[in-house]
Design a protein around this motif. Structure first.
Motif, PDB file in Angstrom:
ATOM      1  N   ALA A  24       0.831  -1.204   0.000  1.00  0.00           N
ATOM      2  CA  ALA A  24       0.000   0.000   0.000  1.00  0.00           C
ATOM      3  C   ALA A  24       0.864   1.251   0.000  1.00  0.00           C
ATOM      4  CB  ALA A  24      -0.931  -0.004   1.209  1.00  0.00           C
ATOM      5  N   ARG A  25       1.948   1.240   0.754  1.00  0.00           N
ATOM      6  CA  ARG A  25       2.861   2.397   0.780  1.00  0.00           C
ATOM      7  C   ARG A  25       3.529   2.603  -0.582  1.00  0.00           C
ATOM      8  NH1 ARG A  25       4.765   4.353   5.801  1.00  0.00           N
ATOM      9  NH2 ARG A  25       3.633   3.454   7.534  1.00  0.00           N
ATOM     10  N   ILE A  26       3.902   1.514  -1.232  1.00  0.00           N
ATOM     11  CA  ILE A  26       4.494   1.614  -2.568  1.00  0.00           C
ATOM     12  C   ILE A  26       3.482   2.182  -3.544  1.00  0.00           C
ATOM     13  CG2 ILE A  26       5.350   0.277  -4.541  1.00  0.00           C
ATOM     14  CD1 ILE A  26       6.664  -1.623  -2.460  1.00  0.00           C
ATOM     15  N   ALA A  27       2.254   1.654  -3.513  1.00  0.00           N
ATOM     16  CA  ALA A  27       1.203   2.133  -4.415  1.00  0.00           C
ATOM     17  C   ALA A  27       0.914   3.606  -4.179  1.00  0.00           C
ATOM     18  CB  ALA A  27      -0.067   1.303  -4.229  1.00  0.00           C
ATOM     19  N   TRP A  28       0.842   4.021  -2.913  1.00  0.00           N
ATOM     20  CA  TRP A  28       0.572   5.422  -2.596  1.00  0.00           C
ATOM     21  C   TRP A  28       1.695   6.310  -3.128  1.00  0.00           C
ATOM     22  CZ3 TRP A  28       3.347   9.017   0.144  1.00  0.00           C
ATOM     23  CH2 TRP A  28       2.712  10.234   0.343  1.00  0.00           C
ATOM     24  N   ALA A  29       2.944   5.899  -2.933  1.00  0.00           N
ATOM     25  CA  ALA A  29       4.080   6.700  -3.387  1.00  0.00           C
ATOM     26  C   ALA A  29       4.082   6.839  -4.909  1.00  0.00           C
ATOM     27  CB  ALA A  29       5.391   6.078  -2.908  1.00  0.00           C
ATOM     28  N   VAL A  30       3.775   5.753  -5.609  1.00  0.00           N
ATOM     29  CA  VAL A  30       3.729   5.792  -7.077  1.00  0.00           C
ATOM     30  C   VAL A  30       2.641   6.753  -7.538  1.00  0.00           C
ATOM     31  CG1 VAL A  30       3.142   4.430  -9.131  1.00  0.00           C
ATOM     32  CG2 VAL A  30       4.746   3.523  -7.452  1.00  0.00           C
ATOM     33  N   LEU A  31       1.463   6.665  -6.922  1.00  0.00           N
ATOM     34  CA  LEU A  31       0.357   7.538  -7.315  1.00  0.00           C
ATOM     35  C   LEU A  31       0.617   8.993  -6.927  1.00  0.00           C
ATOM     36  CD1 LEU A  31      -2.642   5.253  -6.389  1.00  0.00           C
ATOM     37  CD2 LEU A  31      -1.844   5.838  -8.687  1.00  0.00           C
ATOM     38  N   THR A  40      14.506  -0.516  -6.121  1.00  0.00           N
ATOM     39  CA  THR A  40      15.879  -0.287  -5.682  1.00  0.00           C
ATOM     40  C   THR A  40      16.171  -1.255  -4.554  1.00  0.00           C
ATOM     41  OG1 THR A  40      15.166   1.432  -4.159  1.00  0.00           O
ATOM     42  CG2 THR A  40      15.921   2.152  -6.316  1.00  0.00           C
ATOM     43  N   ARG A  41      17.270  -1.929  -4.648  1.00  0.00           N
ATOM     44  CA  ARG A  41      17.670  -2.899  -3.631  1.00  0.00           C
ATOM     45  C   ARG A  41      18.280  -2.168  -2.445  1.00  0.00           C
ATOM     46  NH1 ARG A  41      15.851  -8.060  -3.940  1.00  0.00           N
ATOM     47  NH2 ARG A  41      15.635  -8.592  -6.114  1.00  0.00           N
ATOM     48  N   THR A  42      18.000  -2.690  -1.244  1.00  0.00           N
ATOM     49  CA  THR A  42      18.616  -2.158  -0.029  1.00  0.00           C
ATOM     50  C   THR A  42      19.314  -3.290   0.682  1.00  0.00           C
ATOM     51  OG1 THR A  42      16.677  -2.582   1.324  1.00  0.00           O
ATOM     52  CG2 THR A  42      16.759  -0.439   0.218  1.00  0.00           C
ATOM     53  N   ASN A  43      19.959  -2.969   1.765  1.00  0.00           N
ATOM     54  CA  ASN A  43      20.624  -4.004   2.546  1.00  0.00           C
ATOM     55  C   ASN A  43      19.716  -4.530   3.649  1.00  0.00           C
ATOM     56  OD1 ASN A  43      20.568  -1.839   4.241  1.00  0.00           O
ATOM     57  ND2 ASN A  43      22.757  -1.807   4.670  1.00  0.00           N
ATOM     58  N   ASP A  44      18.386  -4.432   3.447  1.00  0.00           N
ATOM     59  CA  ASP A  44      17.381  -4.875   4.409  1.00  0.00           C
ATOM     60  C   ASP A  44      17.510  -4.137   5.737  1.00  0.00           C
ATOM     61  OD1 ASP A  44      17.292  -8.353   3.391  1.00  0.00           O
ATOM     62  OD2 ASP A  44      16.171  -6.633   2.653  1.00  0.00           O
TER      63      ASP A  44
END
Length: 50
Positions: A24-31, A40-44
């Protein structure tokens, strides 16, 4: 990945909610930004012990 680490320490219901929240956070940010999703890969670093 963060989901593998979370799977070891969280109940499956809590894990489902965590995944839904992340998506949901990803979708909100994209919109909100009006552009395509870029992985983008992170080191977790976002994985915290319970």
């Amino acid at each position: 990945s963060w989901i593998e680490a979370a799977k070891k320490r969280l109940h499956h219901n809590v894990l489902a909610i965590a995944l839904a929240n992340k998506l949901a956070r990803i979708a909100w940010a994209v919109l909100a930004k009006g552009r395509a999703f870029e992985l983008t890969r992170t080191n977790d670093a976002g994985v915290r012990p319970a």
